[in-house]
Scaffold this motif. Structure first.
Motif, PDB file in Angstrom:
ATOM      1  N   LYS A  55      30.152  49.313  38.643  1.00 43.39           N
ATOM      2  CA  LYS A  55      30.157  48.942  37.232  1.00 43.39           C
ATOM      3  C   LYS A  55      31.347  48.043  36.952  1.00 43.39           C
ATOM      4  N   SER A  56      31.155  47.179  35.977  1.00 45.47           N
ATOM      5  CA  SER A  56      32.224  46.273  35.569  1.00 45.47           C
ATOM      6  C   SER A  56      33.286  47.073  34.837  1.00 45.47           C
ATOM      7  N   VAL A  57      34.528  46.835  35.195  1.00 47.58           N
ATOM      8  CA  VAL A  57      35.628  47.486  34.480  1.00 47.58           C
ATOM      9  C   VAL A  57      36.335  46.489  33.566  1.00 47.58           C
ATOM     10  N   GLY A  58      35.805  45.272  33.512  1.00 47.32           N
ATOM     11  CA  GLY A  58      36.354  44.289  32.585  1.00 47.32           C
ATOM     12  C   GLY A  58      36.226  42.863  33.078  1.00 47.32           C
ATOM     13  N   LYS A  59      36.319  41.946  32.127  1.00 46.79           N
ATOM     14  CA  LYS A  59      36.302  40.523  32.446  1.00 46.79           C
ATOM     15  C   LYS A  59      37.692  40.132  32.930  1.00 46.79           C
ATOM     16  N   VAL A  60      37.731  39.303  33.995  1.00 47.91           N
ATOM     17  CA  VAL A  60      39.024  38.911  34.555  1.00 47.91           C
ATOM     18  C   VAL A  60      39.179  37.400  34.688  1.00 47.91           C
ATOM     19  N   GLY A  61      38.316  36.652  34.016  1.00 45.82           N
ATOM     20  CA  GLY A  61      38.460  35.207  34.062  1.00 45.82           C
ATOM     21  C   GLY A  61      37.131  34.494  34.047  1.00 45.82           C
ATOM     22  N   GLU A  62      37.192  33.207  34.393  1.00 44.21           N
ATOM     23  CA  GLU A  62      36.007  32.363  34.439  1.00 44.21           C
ATOM     24  C   GLU A  62      36.085  31.460  35.659  1.00 44.21           C
ATOM     25  N   THR A  63      34.926  31.001  36.080  1.00 39.39           N
ATOM     26  CA  THR A  63      34.822  29.990  37.109  1.00 39.39           C
ATOM     27  C   THR A  63      33.729  29.036  36.648  1.00 39.39           C
ATOM     28  N   SER A  64      33.417  28.053  37.439  1.00 35.79           N
ATOM     29  CA  SER A  64      32.389  27.096  37.068  1.00 35.79           C
ATOM     30  C   SER A  64      31.419  26.924  38.220  1.00 35.79           C
ATOM     31  N   ILE A  65      30.135  26.825  37.884  1.00 36.83           N
ATOM     32  CA  ILE A  65      29.112  26.558  38.882  1.00 36.83           C
ATOM     33  C   ILE A  65      27.984  25.787  38.197  1.00 36.83           C
ATOM     34  N   TYR A  66      27.508  24.732  38.845  1.00 34.38           N
ATOM     35  CA  TYR A  66      26.465  23.858  38.308  1.00 34.38           C
ATOM     36  C   TYR A  66      26.841  23.292  36.942  1.00 34.38           C
ATOM     37  N   GLY A  67      28.119  23.133  36.682  1.00 34.01           N
ATOM     38  CA  GLY A  67      28.576  22.562  35.427  1.00 34.01           C
ATOM     39  C   GLY A  67      28.636  23.541  34.270  1.00 34.01           C
ATOM     40  N   TYR A  68      28.437  24.824  34.536  1.00 31.33           N
ATOM     41  CA  TYR A  68      28.477  25.853  33.501  1.00 31.33           C
ATOM     42  C   TYR A  68      29.612  26.823  33.766  1.00 31.33           C
ATOM     43  N   LYS A  69      30.153  27.404  32.704  1.00 30.65           N
ATOM     44  CA  LYS A  69      31.160  28.447  32.849  1.00 30.65           C
ATOM     45  C   LYS A  69      30.473  29.738  33.258  1.00 30.65           C
ATOM     46  N   ALA A  70      31.075  30.418  34.216  1.00 26.65           N
ATOM     47  CA  ALA A  70      30.579  31.713  34.664  1.00 26.65           C
ATOM     48  C   ALA A  70      31.687  32.738  34.450  1.00 26.65           C
ATOM     49  N   THR A  71      31.357  33.816  33.775  1.00 25.49           N
ATOM     50  CA  THR A  71      32.339  34.873  33.523  1.00 25.49           C
ATOM     51  C   THR A  71      32.511  35.717  34.780  1.00 25.49           C
ATOM     52  N   THR A  72      33.768  35.950  35.142  1.00 25.48           N
ATOM     53  CA  THR A  72      34.087  36.757  36.319  1.00 25.48           C
ATOM     54  C   THR A  72      34.502  38.152  35.860  1.00 25.48           C
ATOM     55  N   HIS A  73      33.940  39.154  36.502  1.00 24.52           N
ATOM     56  CA  HIS A  73      34.202  40.554  36.181  1.00 24.52           C
ATOM     57  C   HIS A  73      34.877  41.236  37.366  1.00 24.52           C
ATOM     58  N   LEU A  74      35.698  42.211  37.064  1.00 22.97           N
ATOM     59  CA  LEU A  74      36.213  43.093  38.098  1.00 22.97           C
ATOM     60  C   LEU A  74      35.224  44.249  38.174  1.00 22.97           C
ATOM     61  N   VAL A  75      34.615  44.425  39.335  1.00 27.38           N
ATOM     62  CA  VAL A  75      33.598  45.452  39.525  1.00 27.38           C
ATOM     63  C   VAL A  75      34.168  46.561  40.393  1.00 27.38           C
ATOM     64  N   GLU A  76      34.075  47.775  39.880  1.00 24.50           N
ATOM     65  CA  GLU A  76      34.468  48.953  40.647  1.00 24.50           C
ATOM     66  C   GLU A  76      33.276  49.322  41.530  1.00 24.50           C
ATOM     67  N   VAL A  77      33.454  49.201  42.834  1.00 24.37           N
ATOM     68  CA  VAL A  77      32.367  49.435  43.790  1.00 24.37           C
ATOM     69  C   VAL A  77      32.270  50.931  44.077  1.00 24.37           C
ATOM     70  N   GLU A  78      31.115  51.491  43.775  1.00 24.43           N
ATOM     71  CA  GLU A  78      30.857  52.905  44.050  1.00 24.43           C
ATOM     72  C   GLU A  78      30.256  53.090  45.440  1.00 24.43           C
ATOM     73  N   ARG A  79      29.324  52.190  45.766  1.00 25.74           N
ATOM     74  CA  ARG A  79      28.611  52.323  47.037  1.00 25.74           C
ATOM     75  C   ARG A  79      28.119  50.951  47.491  1.00 25.74           C
TER      76      ARG A  79
END
Length: 149
Positions: A55-79
């Motif tokens: 599950k996402s524990v929060g937004k941690v920034g942005e990146t760009s792909i195909y000319g669009y902004k993509a929101t980057t999340h910190l994901v807590e990996v359970e499995r």
């Protein structure tokens, strides 16, 4: 006008999309990506570079792909179900939709949830992204069986 591109990982087809351009109301153009549609979650699993429950524990920034902004999340990996994320907390960006007049998530960011989810991801360069805007994240409640093997 469009060009077909195949992204492969170890000889397996990961995703196929066409690109083209459209004119946006502001008078510019934008890149349009036609995303592959997976028939089943098993198809998604088979084509993903990484599949995990977390599950996402929060937004941690942005990146760009195909000319669009993509929101980057910190994901807590359970499995980890497939692949090697190399960390318990992983940065994953939600693949943005295209041909939306510059709006990345007109229907909402699929990782912008505090719920447990299955994430189907692919690596682009050195960054992880959900596989497609519409089919990169599935809700996954405790006690539910995985929709693939």
């Amino acid at each position: 006008m469009g060009k077909l591109v195949a992204l492969a990982q170890v000889g397996l087809l990961v995703t196929v999309f066409g690109t083209g351009c459209s004119i946006i109301p502001s008078g510019g153009t934008e890149t349009c990506v036609d995303w592959v549609r997976f028939e089943t979650p098993q198809d998604q699993y088979d084509k993903s570079g990484m599949v995990l429950v977390g599950k996402s524990v929060g937004k941690v920034g942005e990146t760009s792909i195909y000319g669009y902004k993509a929101t980057t999340h910190l994901v807590e990996v359970e499995r980890v179900l497939k692949g090697d994320p190399r960390d318990v907390n992983l940065r994953i960006s939600s693949m943005p939709q295209t041909c939306t007049g510059g709006e990345s998530y007109p229907d909402g960011d699929p990782l912008d949830t505090d719920q447990r989810v299955i994430i189907f991801a692919t690596e682009q360069g050195s960054e992880w992204f959900t596989m497609t805007p519409a089919q990169g994240v599935l809700p996954f409640r405790h006690g539910t069986e995985l929709p693939f093997r």
